[in-house]
Design an enzyme around this catalytic site. Structure first.
Site, PDB file in Angstrom:
ATOM      1  N   MET A 154      -3.045  37.116  21.095  1.00  0.00           N
ATOM      2  CA  MET A 154      -4.012  37.492  20.057  1.00  0.00           C
ATOM      3  C   MET A 154      -3.469  38.665  19.262  1.00  0.00           C
ATOM      4  O   MET A 154      -3.940  39.790  19.357  1.00  0.00           O
ATOM      5  CB  MET A 154      -5.338  37.844  20.751  1.00  0.00           C
ATOM      6  CG  MET A 154      -6.496  37.952  19.828  1.00  0.00           C
ATOM      7  SD  MET A 154      -6.847  36.340  19.110  1.00  0.00           S
ATOM      8  CE  MET A 154      -8.332  36.727  18.224  1.00  0.00           C
ATOM      9  N   GLY A 155      -2.433  38.381  18.478  1.00  0.00           N
ATOM     10  CA  GLY A 155      -1.924  39.383  17.535  1.00  0.00           C
ATOM     11  C   GLY A 155      -2.477  39.037  16.161  1.00  0.00           C
ATOM     12  O   GLY A 155      -3.544  38.423  16.035  1.00  0.00           O
ATOM     13  N   ARG A 156      -1.693  39.399  15.146  1.00  0.00           N
ATOM     14  CA  ARG A 156      -2.159  39.160  13.769  1.00  0.00           C
ATOM     15  C   ARG A 156      -2.392  37.685  13.489  1.00  0.00           C
ATOM     16  O   ARG A 156      -3.348  37.307  12.821  1.00  0.00           O
ATOM     17  CB  ARG A 156      -1.121  39.695  12.773  1.00  0.00           C
ATOM     18  CG  ARG A 156      -1.148  41.197  12.624  1.00  0.00           C
ATOM     19  CD  ARG A 156      -0.022  41.644  11.714  1.00  0.00           C
ATOM     20  NE  ARG A 156       1.239  41.601  12.445  1.00  0.00           N
ATOM     21  CZ  ARG A 156       2.043  42.641  12.623  1.00  0.00           C
ATOM     22  NH1 ARG A 156       1.727  43.790  12.097  1.00  0.00           N
ATOM     23  NH2 ARG A 156       3.166  42.534  13.296  1.00  0.00           N
ATOM     24  N   ILE A 157      -1.501  36.813  14.027  1.00  0.00           N
ATOM     25  CA  ILE A 157      -1.645  35.371  13.740  1.00  0.00           C
ATOM     26  C   ILE A 157      -2.815  34.804  14.541  1.00  0.00           C
ATOM     27  O   ILE A 157      -3.649  34.062  14.008  1.00  0.00           O
ATOM     28  CB  ILE A 157      -0.327  34.622  14.032  1.00  0.00           C
ATOM     29  CG1 ILE A 157       0.779  35.141  13.110  1.00  0.00           C
ATOM     30  CG2 ILE A 157      -0.505  33.110  13.861  1.00  0.00           C
ATOM     31  CD1 ILE A 157       2.188  34.642  13.425  1.00  0.00           C
ATOM     32  N   ARG A 237       7.054  30.158  19.814  1.00  0.00           N
ATOM     33  CA  ARG A 237       8.481  29.941  20.043  1.00  0.00           C
ATOM     34  C   ARG A 237       8.615  28.783  21.020  1.00  0.00           C
ATOM     35  O   ARG A 237       7.834  28.693  21.991  1.00  0.00           O
ATOM     36  CB  ARG A 237       9.139  31.197  20.631  1.00  0.00           C
ATOM     37  CG  ARG A 237       9.359  32.324  19.623  1.00  0.00           C
ATOM     38  CD  ARG A 237      10.399  31.944  18.570  1.00  0.00           C
ATOM     39  NE  ARG A 237      10.700  33.013  17.642  1.00  0.00           N
ATOM     40  CZ  ARG A 237      10.231  33.117  16.387  1.00  0.00           C
ATOM     41  NH1 ARG A 237       9.394  32.206  15.921  1.00  0.00           N
ATOM     42  NH2 ARG A 237      10.597  34.108  15.613  1.00  0.00           N
ATOM     43  N   GLU A 266      16.246  24.536  19.060  1.00  0.00           N
ATOM     44  CA  GLU A 266      15.908  24.215  17.684  1.00  0.00           C
ATOM     45  C   GLU A 266      17.170  24.037  16.877  1.00  0.00           C
ATOM     46  O   GLU A 266      18.004  24.948  16.907  1.00  0.00           O
ATOM     47  CB  GLU A 266      15.084  25.358  17.083  1.00  0.00           C
ATOM     48  CG  GLU A 266      13.662  24.937  16.846  1.00  0.00           C
ATOM     49  CD  GLU A 266      12.761  26.077  16.437  1.00  0.00           C
ATOM     50  OE1 GLU A 266      13.053  26.690  15.394  1.00  0.00           O
ATOM     51  OE2 GLU A 266      11.796  26.353  17.137  1.00  0.00           O
ATOM     52  N   HIS A 285       9.672  23.881  12.305  1.00  0.00           N
ATOM     53  CA  HIS A 285       9.496  25.337  12.173  1.00  0.00           C
ATOM     54  C   HIS A 285       9.038  25.708  10.753  1.00  0.00           C
ATOM     55  O   HIS A 285       9.751  26.390  10.011  1.00  0.00           O
ATOM     56  CB  HIS A 285      10.797  26.056  12.538  1.00  0.00           C
ATOM     57  CG  HIS A 285      10.564  27.462  13.026  1.00  0.00           C
ATOM     58  ND1 HIS A 285      11.162  27.981  14.133  1.00  0.00           N
ATOM     59  CD2 HIS A 285       9.788  28.460  12.554  1.00  0.00           C
ATOM     60  CE1 HIS A 285      10.772  29.236  14.319  1.00  0.00           C
ATOM     61  NE2 HIS A 285       9.932  29.553  13.352  1.00  0.00           N
TER      62      HIS A 285
HETATM   63  C1  DGY Z   1       8.911  34.220  12.215  1.00  0.00           C
HETATM   64  O1  DGY Z   1       8.553  34.878  11.237  1.00  0.00           O
HETATM   65  O2  DGY Z   1       9.140  34.736  13.296  1.00  0.00           O
HETATM   66  C2  DGY Z   1       9.060  32.755  12.004  1.00  0.00           C
HETATM   67  O3  DGY Z   1       9.156  32.082  13.200  1.00  0.00           O
HETATM   68  C3  DGY Z   1      10.253  32.457  11.121  1.00  0.00           C
HETATM   69  O4  DGY Z   1      11.371  32.956  11.714  1.00  0.00           O
END
Ligand code: DGY
Length: 325
Positions: A154-157, A237, A266, A285
């Site tokens: 639960m960070g910014r994203i 990730r 990846e 990605h």
């Molecule tokens: C990030 O910003 O970490 C994305 O995965 C793109 O690298």
């Protein structure tokens, strides 16, 4: 002062490239003869801009003793050997904040596509030309509205994903090492231990940084806890999910489906068995891949690069140049 030598690991948009070329001697992979940075060495450089996730290692710094700055286009810098950067007093920059909403949007694109069979529908109609009559019994998905979403990391994203979940009248659970009572109060979301979150969530989304602790944090044991109707979205990730366990969980119906924006490795190998599953959707990605956001990211990375080359404070710094606080 000599013109600084800079290497950029992927092509970047022309308007930003031109600005860097005005001040630096630039080589860029794909448009120059130089190879991508490999773990053993890079040519002698003053600045490195990494756009992509090739490892940036201690050995590379040995072949580039004057390197002043590593500027990452992206928020995650798990591919950079941070200790080696720190030891050598090299500055390290990244592009936080600007991509949170964009990555949250993509999380929802993947979640909705997986829940509502968007890709199978496309295949049915446009690829396989199978839409001959209205069939009310095909491609039933899962309700998203009023379901429970479990946000891991639960960070910014994660926060931006939670905000969007509220518009779907969802119950929102989150797991994070350090609780965020302020966000619990602001958004009406609930903290849950990981085990409980996995047991009760209809949708589980991952937004953790890659660390030792988060590597394969979702594996066999975790899939066994999840509902057979659950859908997993990994936009963090690739190594956060054990792919062998994922294959087993998806092919044996331990969970209903998954959507990945990231894989291990990846790109994922083209003969990887995961690619044959029809309850899995993989994107290459794309989390931050919008015109607006990628332009902002590359611009921020350029600002970090310029500051690092001059030994000045990076505006978006993880590690500042030696002697700069
Ligand atoms: C990030 O910003 O970490 C994305 O995965 C793109 O690298």
């Amino acid at each position: 002062m000599a013109v600084p030598k800079v290497f950029i690991t992927r092509p970047i948009p022309e308007p930003v490239l031109v600005q860097i070329q005005a001040e630096c001697d630039v080589d860029m992979w794909h448009t120059s003869a130089i190879l991508p940075p490999i773990a053993e060495k890079i040519p002698p450089l003053d600045g490195l801009m990494t756009y992509g996730h090739e490892p940036v290692t201690a050995q590379m710094f040995d072949t580039s003793p004057n390197l002043k700055v590593v500027s990452v286009v992206g928020v995650g810098y798990d591919h950079v050997d941070e200790d080696a950067v720190r030891e050598r007093g090299i500055a390290l920059g990244h592009t936080p904040g600007v991509l949170s909403d964009t990555t949250a949007d993509m999380t929802w694109a993947l979640l909705l596509a997986a829940a509502r069979n968007v890709v199978p529908a496309y295949n049915h109609v446009q690829v396989n030309k199978q839409w001959h009559y209205y069939d009310p019994n095909i491609l039933w998905g899962y309700d998203v509205h009023h379901a429970t979403i479990g946000i891991v990391g639960m960070g910014r994203i994660g926060y931006a994903v939670a905000k969007r979940a509220l518009a779907f009248d969802m119950k929102v659970l989150y797991y994070k090492r350090e609780r965020r009572p302020d966000w619990e109060e602001e958004l009406g979301i609930e903290y849950a231990e990981l085990e409980h979150l996995l047991k009760v969530s209809d949708f589980v989304t991952l937004h953790v940084p890659l660390t030792e602790e988060t590597t394969h944090m979702i594996g066999k044991d975790e899939f066994e806890l999840m509902k057979p109707t659950a859908i997993l979205v990994n936009i963090a990730r690739g190594p956060a999910v054990d792919h062998e366990a994922l294959y087993e969980a998806l092919s044996e119906g331990q969970i209903a489906g998954a959507a990945l924006d990231v894989t291990e490795p990846e790109p994922i190998n083209t003969d990887h068995p995961l690619l044959d599953l029809d309850n899995l959707l993989i994107a290459p990605h794309l989390g931050s891949a919008t015109i607006q956001t990628r332009m902002k990211m590359v611009t921020m990375a350029m600002e970090n690069l310029f500051a690092g080359l001059k030994g000045e404070r990076l505006p978006y710094g993880v590690l500042q140049p030696r002697g700069v606080s």
